[in-house]
Enzyme design. Structure first.
Site, PDB file in Angstrom:
ATOM      1  CE  LYS A  59     -17.184 -34.064 -38.888  1.00  0.00           C
ATOM      2  NZ  LYS A  59     -17.431 -33.318 -40.390  1.00  0.00           N
ATOM      3  CB  THR A  61     -18.229 -29.509 -40.618  1.00  0.00           C
ATOM      4  OG1 THR A  61     -18.178 -29.126 -41.797  1.00  0.00           O
ATOM      5  CG2 THR A  61     -19.528 -29.573 -39.661  1.00  0.00           C
ATOM      6  CG  ASN A  65      -7.479 -29.676 -46.722  1.00  0.00           C
ATOM      7  OD1 ASN A  65      -8.557 -29.710 -46.617  1.00  0.00           O
ATOM      8  ND2 ASN A  65      -6.747 -29.764 -45.705  1.00  0.00           N
TER       9      ASN A  65
END
Lengths: 409, 409
Positions: free
Chosen positions: B182, B193, B404
């Site tokens: 992921k 992450t 973002n």
């Protein structure tokens, strides 16, 4: 829309005795645009320069370095926009030299006494014939009062011309310091080319000038970043014409030497900040202070990691106190033996993180309040020593992508 | 919209003997979301991990390193989304240990035999009670056929689940290799992450596994970049359950060892590429090959300079063959003694630059043709030696900024 950068007032730019600027329209890339600027120096001026560290440096940068190394008596700077003359191989070098020769012929000096500068699209041949053809008009325009016009003449996609100027008294004489800069517009060639020219009529021992140029750059232009892309053409030039009439400064230890250097640094920093304030798509002006480092170098590493992080920059744009992104940047900046449990983070006066974790008293609305400001100071404590450093940057907005992606498409 | 990443077909993911996945909804951050995954291992499996180099590493990463160092017999991995448990100081470490203790109690093993992973918002306390409360449901769900469900269970803002799987024959036995990953979605916490889990039922001498994990990561996850922001939580875990029934691989020199390692690298690389293809706002998948270096390290420096340059990435987004930007990135990558007059640049089959300048035969329409593709290879020749390296990245689009910047505002 630049961040807190008022329109240029030509009346506030002090002429510098011994310096004249002439500006012309040479049609380098487009018609009806001031794209050729000539800075003329009286005999006896001292010149020092600091240039890009990019190994793929432009042809004019290479010629500038050569000429400054070989000559003490620079008489002219010639600057074109619209074409960076970078990534142009051997022909590009020949074009830069040809430009110097044409200026020298007009001024009856040696080509080695001329410094060339280019900014604009890269990897395209310099239209040297058009530049040479434009030189007489630039020469005819030369005047001591042309600083504001020159600030306009070196613009590419800058949204405003950038200049700064101060005066001070040395030995009972008035000394002027005036400078101009450009950058962050990234015209079609788009290389974020930064140019800065700073002149003073102060009398400074010529041997002090090269180190001064580097020191001024280190305290100003070498501490800003828009997107981390080091241009092929960055140049910063410091000129002392020695015409103010006071006894020469021969060391920086005297009160007058200190005052002069501080004033020159103030002008250099104002010019550097102006580039950030007019950064592509910028909506915020951000000061990143890193303290408590073992060395200034490691503080700078951390400051640049924060200033370059797209995640930090987009959070700034959104006024989103997503401040773990700053901690992450601190962590990957490159300090091998960093102890995360000592890290402190402030946003202006708000204590966000302490001992590597969220400060117990921190409220997201306090972070939000600071993030909404147009000017923000990020302060990081490393808890390792007493060194510090500061870097200035801007946020990353939709307009940054538009400016750099949409222009040629 | 990921770049050339077809929807996941659960039927194509081979179960790995000795591995079961159980997935539950624990409400870590939001309700009705698969946010807790439990990987259960039969006794006797070998596990090795590679973790973020970020000095601000998350609490679960610290606990994983401890447990892997002290224990040979890992029995479970527990993964939550919605909260990264990073920047959480001492309480964060306690929460990660508490999670391991709860899993160990359910499985009647030691807490040191459990590895914890977290991904999501950082600098917020982990809701450990909700995670512990969700564990029984995850355990009840455990099945060997749950790989696709697990790929979904570890997603944050990934737009698609990511998995890869192959089989090969070793010593007359069928060996399965299956992995999930992921990343690049950067949910609200937004730390990019990356998590990767790869398992095989091949029998591999346990002492080979740590170096194998590093080698696989180096050839896959350690060669991708979306935005240069190294996460606090990156983790890549390699598992060998040894249940396929063939004689153990004790060295990589044998034909079978080579075939197994190549197959595992293929799966790891597919998982890593999937992260780039689903990179935030990505519209292009870009391979950056740098050749002719003195060392692989300097080739990688150059490749990352290109892959991180916002100017190169926005030009890719715009399909704008503004290729001087690539030369500039080569120049500032950090090779001190680079000779720009030896640089070659290809875009797929198009020879763009030679000997540091524009190739005489290069036509902008040829560059444009390649730039319009969804998959682009940038090939740089340094002319200094025989080393090479490759990095994979995506472009920088308006959607990157939106994802973002706009999420929390």
């Amino acid at each position: 829309m630049p961040v807190n950068l008022p329109p240029l007032d030509p009346a506030q730019l002090h002429p510098v005795a011994g310096v004249r600027w002439g500006i012309a329209e040479a049609g380098v890339r487009k018609a009806n645009r001031k794209d050729l600027s000539l800075l003329l120096l009286d005999a006896g001026a001292s010149v020092a320069g600091v240039f890009t560290q990019n190994r793929f440096c432009a042809a004019p940068v290479q010629v500038c370095r050569e000429h400054l190394q070989a000559n003490q008596d620079i008489r002219a700077l010639v600057i074109n926009t619209g074409n960076a003359n970078a990534g142009t191989g051997a022909p590009g070098l020949a074009h830069a030299r040809q430009t110097c020769e044409a200026v020298a012929a007009l001024l009856s000096c040696q080509p080695g006494q001329v410094l060339p500068f280019s900014t604009g699209v890269i990897m395209e041949p310099l239209p040297v014939d058009r530049i040479v053809a434009g030189l007489p008009a630039a020469l005819a325009d030369a005047a001591a009062s042309n600083w504001a016009k020159a600030a306009e003449g070196i613009m590419t996609t800058d949204t405003v011309p950038k200049a700064a100027s101060v005066q001070l008294q040395i030995g009972g004489k008035t000394v002027s310091i005036t400078g101009i800069s450009k950058g962050a517009g990234m015209i079609r060639p788009n290389m974020a080319t930064m140019l800065g020219f700073l002149a003073t009529d102060a009398a400074i021992a010529p041997e002090l000038l090269p180190a001064l140029a580097r020191e001024l750059a280190d305290g100003s232009f070498n501490r800003i970043t828009i997107d981390g892309d080091t241009s092929t053409n960055d140049s910063f030039v410091v000129i002392a014409t020695h015409q103010a009439g006071h006894a020469p400064i021969t060391s920086w230890d005297s009160a007058e030497g200190q005052a002069l250097k501080a004033a020159m640094l103030q002008v250099a920093r104002q010019l550097a900040h102006a580039i950030v304030r007019d950064g592509e798509g910028a909506t915020k002006f951000i000061t990143v202070q890193v303290e408590g480092g073992k060395t200034q170098v490691e503080c700078r590493l951390v400051a640049y990691a924060i200033a370059h992080s797209p995640l930090v920059k987009t959070a700034m744009y959104a006024s989103d106190p997503n401040l773990g992104r700053i901690l992450a940047a601190v962590g990957y900046a490159g300090i091998e033996d960093l102890d995360q449990s000592l890290i402190e983070l402030h946003l202006d006066d708000v204590h966000v993180a302490t001992l590597g974790g969220r400060h117990p008293a921190y409220q997201e609305e306090d972070g939000q309040r600071v993030m909404k400001q147009a000017e923000i100071t990020v302060r990081v404590g490393l808890g390792r020593g007493t060194a510090s450093d500061t870097v200035w940057t801007c946020d990353l907005s939709h307009d940054y992508v538009s400016i750099n992606a949409d222009y040629r498409s």
